[in-house]
Design a protein around this motif. Structure first.
Motif, short mmCIF file in Angstrom:
data_model
loop_
_atom_site.label_atom_id
_atom_site.label_comp_id
_atom_site.label_asym_id
_atom_site.label_seq_id
_atom_site.Cartn_x
_atom_site.Cartn_y
_atom_site.Cartn_z
N PRO A 94 -9.37 7.84 1.94
CA PRO A 94 -9.47 8.89 2.96
C PRO A 94 -9.08 8.38 4.34
O PRO A 94 -9.36 7.23 4.69
CB PRO A 94 -10.96 9.27 2.92
CG PRO A 94 -11.44 8.82 1.60
CD PRO A 94 -10.65 7.60 1.25
N GLY A 95 -8.41 9.20 5.10
CA GLY A 95 -8.00 8.85 6.45
C GLY A 95 -6.57 8.37 6.54
O GLY A 95 -6.08 8.10 7.64
N ILE A 96 -5.88 8.26 5.40
CA ILE A 96 -4.52 7.79 5.41
C ILE A 96 -3.61 8.81 6.07
O ILE A 96 -3.84 10.02 5.97
CB ILE A 96 -4.05 7.47 3.96
CG1 ILE A 96 -2.92 6.44 3.98
CG2 ILE A 96 -3.65 8.73 3.22
CD1 ILE A 96 -3.33 5.06 4.29
N ALA A 97 -2.58 8.35 6.76
CA ALA A 97 -1.57 9.19 7.43
C ALA A 97 -2.13 9.97 8.61
O ALA A 97 -1.53 10.96 9.03
CB ALA A 97 -0.90 10.13 6.43
N ALA A 98 -3.28 9.55 9.15
CA ALA A 98 -3.79 10.18 10.37
C ALA A 98 -2.96 9.74 11.56
O ALA A 98 -2.35 8.67 11.56
CB ALA A 98 -5.25 9.81 10.57
N LYS A 99 -2.92 10.58 12.59
CA LYS A 99 -2.10 10.27 13.77
C LYS A 99 -2.81 9.35 14.74
O LYS A 99 -2.17 8.69 15.56
CB LYS A 99 -1.67 11.56 14.45
CG LYS A 99 -0.76 12.43 13.59
CD LYS A 99 -0.29 13.66 14.34
CE LYS A 99 0.66 14.47 13.47
NZ LYS A 99 1.14 15.70 14.16
N ASP A 100 -4.14 9.35 14.71
CA ASP A 100 -4.90 8.46 15.57
C ASP A 100 -6.25 8.19 14.93
O ASP A 100 -6.57 8.73 13.85
CB ASP A 100 -5.06 9.05 16.98
CG ASP A 100 -5.61 10.47 16.96
OD1 ASP A 100 -6.43 10.79 16.08
OD2 ASP A 100 -5.20 11.28 17.82
N SER B 107 7.00 5.75 6.81
CA SER B 107 6.83 5.75 8.27
C SER B 107 5.44 5.31 8.70
O SER B 107 5.17 5.19 9.90
CB SER B 107 7.11 7.16 8.84
OG SER B 107 8.42 7.58 8.53
N LEU B 108 4.54 5.05 7.75
CA LEU B 108 3.19 4.61 8.10
C LEU B 108 3.23 3.18 8.64
O LEU B 108 4.03 2.36 8.20
CB LEU B 108 2.27 4.67 6.88
CG LEU B 108 2.07 6.04 6.21
CD1 LEU B 108 1.16 5.90 5.00
CD2 LEU B 108 1.50 7.05 7.20
N ASP B 109 2.34 2.90 9.61
CA ASP B 109 2.24 1.53 10.09
C ASP B 109 1.34 0.72 9.16
O ASP B 109 0.86 1.23 8.14
CB ASP B 109 1.75 1.48 11.53
CG ASP B 109 0.34 2.03 11.70
OD1 ASP B 109 -0.36 2.23 10.68
OD2 ASP B 109 -0.07 2.27 12.85
N GLU B 110 1.11 -0.55 9.51
CA GLU B 110 0.37 -1.44 8.62
C GLU B 110 -1.09 -1.06 8.46
O GLU B 110 -1.74 -1.50 7.51
CB GLU B 110 0.47 -2.89 9.12
CG GLU B 110 1.87 -3.47 9.04
CD GLU B 110 2.41 -3.46 7.62
OE1 GLU B 110 1.65 -3.82 6.70
OE2 GLU B 110 3.58 -3.09 7.43
N ASP B 111 -1.62 -0.25 9.38
CA ASP B 111 -3.01 0.20 9.27
C ASP B 111 -3.14 1.54 8.56
O ASP B 111 -4.26 2.02 8.34
CB ASP B 111 -3.64 0.31 10.66
CG ASP B 111 -3.77 -1.05 11.33
OD1 ASP B 111 -3.97 -2.04 10.60
OD2 ASP B 111 -3.66 -1.11 12.58
N GLY B 112 -1.99 2.15 8.20
CA GLY B 112 -2.02 3.42 7.48
C GLY B 112 -1.93 4.64 8.37
O GLY B 112 -2.13 5.76 7.90
N PHE B 113 -1.63 4.44 9.67
CA PHE B 113 -1.51 5.57 10.59
C PHE B 113 -0.06 6.05 10.67
O PHE B 113 0.88 5.26 10.50
CB PHE B 113 -1.99 5.17 11.99
CG PHE B 113 -3.48 4.99 12.08
CD1 PHE B 113 -4.33 6.06 12.27
CD2 PHE B 113 -4.04 3.72 11.96
CE1 PHE B 113 -5.70 5.88 12.35
CE2 PHE B 113 -5.41 3.53 12.04
CZ PHE B 113 -6.24 4.62 12.23
N PHE C 26 0.83 -1.21 0.00
CA PHE C 26 0.00 0.00 0.00
C PHE C 26 0.86 1.26 0.00
O PHE C 26 0.46 2.30 -0.52
CB PHE C 26 -0.96 -0.02 1.19
CG PHE C 26 -0.33 0.26 2.52
CD1 PHE C 26 -0.28 1.54 3.04
CD2 PHE C 26 0.23 -0.76 3.28
CE1 PHE C 26 0.29 1.80 4.27
CE2 PHE C 26 0.80 -0.51 4.50
CZ PHE C 26 0.83 0.78 5.00
N ARG C 27 2.06 1.19 0.56
CA ARG C 27 2.95 2.35 0.53
C ARG C 27 3.38 2.67 -0.90
O ARG C 27 3.46 3.84 -1.28
CB ARG C 27 4.17 2.10 1.42
CG ARG C 27 3.82 1.91 2.90
CD ARG C 27 5.06 1.64 3.72
NE ARG C 27 4.75 1.35 5.12
CZ ARG C 27 4.43 0.15 5.57
NH1 ARG C 27 4.39 -0.88 4.73
NH2 ARG C 27 4.15 -0.04 6.84
#
Length: 483
Positions: free
Chosen positions: A191-197, A147-153, A120-121
């Motif tokens: 939508p919502g990708i790279a959110a902090k929480d 730097s995104l985790d596997e859930d996209g955060f 996905f990255r």
């Protein structure tokens, strides 16, 4: 001063055959097939085919070649006479290799081709590369995506990311540059990708909704102002704080439930190629309620010793060649014997399991499972517990009611009120039934579940109920409330 002493000690040594068998015992059917292929490639004395299928024509052909390639007192073939081993072996093709029918074991089964997939990255980087960014901005964007985790955060702070980019590339990147590129990335799909929480993720998705009606407004306020209450499903407090009625709350919650809490899940390819389970055992049900145990070998070949190399090993060619051939012949014999011992051990183990869990295998009802541990099986087959553990690890059995993992059949026992011992799987199934039939507006807590189990005759403690509930991935009563 030298002194001669005599001591007595007891040691445990494994024979090569035992070592081979232990190494093969824990392998699954697919892993064993691969191991056999590797052994066939490494050991020229080992070949496919049953021991009694060697044809007389092959032996006569070998004798003719023997007579033609010997002179004087030598009555064995010389190595020089068989330089072209491939040509010789092509003439010595056994019948089983040329025999095939619609249901034969030598048919090549269709396997799905390997598919090329990207992470996905990489998919997000392709979206970024379509943007008009300079080299510096592209560098920051790629670093954020990595730097995104596997859930996209994005769990890391912008200051930390800026320091890491600066250090890794020997250039100064300030926090504002990272924040700017972060806002650009958050406009990508999904939508919502790279959110902090999770809260920011849901808010970003709500902002991207086109039809922003009154229901959308309440949903945005719920996530923005009462996110903690939303997580704990404290709907009464949400209505009290925001001053909305139950009908508006229902619509807002329905909209929120359509959002994706893990934005990268739509881009991540979690499908593994050839992930299907291949059972190692098969149960055959015959008359008089008898269950027969079989191994599922698939395309694994029968093995035998190559006659040419075996005869050469009995001759005196030269010391190095004789030693090589004898070592390979011993290794091949040990490998064949180890596979036979593996088969016998696996069959005897599963027969013992079927004997102990006969009612379960007859009905498929999980409530019929008896408490069983490795020691129970080991005592029946008169083997060590570690051997039973190797046989049952990652092994599956094909039954009329589905494919069953052998390890799932080993359960602890709980004494019932009438003194009988029941499996913990039976209690877990009872907990699942209780929570499935409960009133979702007022779900049972652990103590209430404990009381209901007691009425059914299962005497268990509340902490045991909590442990089994967690193993079943059933949330607490507070999180099971629905309106």
């Amino acid at each position: 001063m030298q002194r001669q002493t005599q001591t007595q000690r007891q040691t445990l040594k494994y024979s090569p055959l035992q070592i081979q068998m232990l190494n093969l015992l824990h392998l699954t059917t697919m892993e064993l097939e691969q191991r056999i292929k590797e052994e066939l490639e490494e050991n020229p004395i080992l070949e496919e085919g049953k021991e009694d299928t060697a044809s007389e024509d092959t032996a006569d052909e070998f004798q003719d070649a023997d007579d033609a390639g010997t002179s004087g007192e030598d009555d064995y073939p010389s190595v020089q006479d068989y330089q072209d081993w491939d040509e010789f072996r092509d003439d010595d093709i056994p019948d089983y290799k040329t025999y095939a029918n619609n249901q034969s074991a030598d048919n090549e089964l269709y396997t799905r081709p390997m598919v090329e997939s990207i992470g996905f990255r990489d998919d997000l980087k392709q979206q970024v590369h379509f943007l008009r960014l300079d080299e510096r901005q592209q560098l920051v964007a790629d670093f954020i995506l990595d730097s995104l985790d596997e859930d996209g955060f994005l769990r890391r702070e912008s200051e930390v990311i800026a320091d890491d980019i600066s250090f890794a590339n020997s250039m100064f990147i300030d926090t504002e540059e990272v924040e700017m590129m972060l806002r650009v990335i958050q406009q990508l799909d999904p939508p919502g990708i790279a959110a902090k929480d999770l809260r920011e993720c849901l808010l970003i998705q709500l902002q991207r909704i086109e039809n922003q009606d009154e229901c959308w407004g309440w949903a945005y306020k719920i996530v923005s102002d009462t996110f903690d209450e939303l997580g704990s499903r404290n709907y009464d407090k949400i209505m009290r704080v925001l001053g909305i009625d139950e009908e508006c709350l229902k619509k807002a919650i329905q909209l929120i439930t359509t959002l994706n809490p893990k934005p990268a899940s739509g881009l991540r390819n979690d499908t593994l190629v050839n992930e299907s389970i291949k059972p190692d055992f098969m149960l055959r049900y015959i008359e008089d309620s008898e269950i027969e145990v079989q191994l599922t070998w698939g395309n694994s070949p029968a093995l035998r010793l190559n006659k040419l190399f075996t005869q050469m090993a009995e001759q005196k060619i030269d010391k190095a060649t004789n030693q090589f051939l004898k070592n390979k012949m011993n290794s091949a014999k040990w490998f064949i014997d180890a596979i036979k011992q593996r088969e016998n051990t696996m069959l005897s183990t599963l027969r013992a399991i079927v004997k102990l869990q006969y009612e379960y295998f007859q009905t498929g009802d999980i409530k019929k499972l008896r408490p069983m541990i490795l020691k129970d099986v080991a005592e029946i087959i008169d083997m060590d517990i570690s051997t039973v553990s190797r046989v049952t690890t990652n092994k599956y059995v094909q039954t009329p009611f589905g494919i069953v993992l052998l390890k799932d059949l080993f359960t602890e026992g709980v004494t019932n009120e009438d003194g009988t011992e029941v499996s913990n799987r039976e209690i877990q199934e009872a907990i699942r039934e209780i929570t499935a039939a409960e009133d979702k507006r007022h779900p049972y807590n652990d103590q209430q579940i404990t009381d209901l189990l007691s009425e059914k005759g299962y005497s268990v403690a509340r902490r045991t109920v909590a442990k089994y509930r967690e193993q079943l991935n059933i949330p607490t009563a507070r999180l099971r409330v629905t309106i």
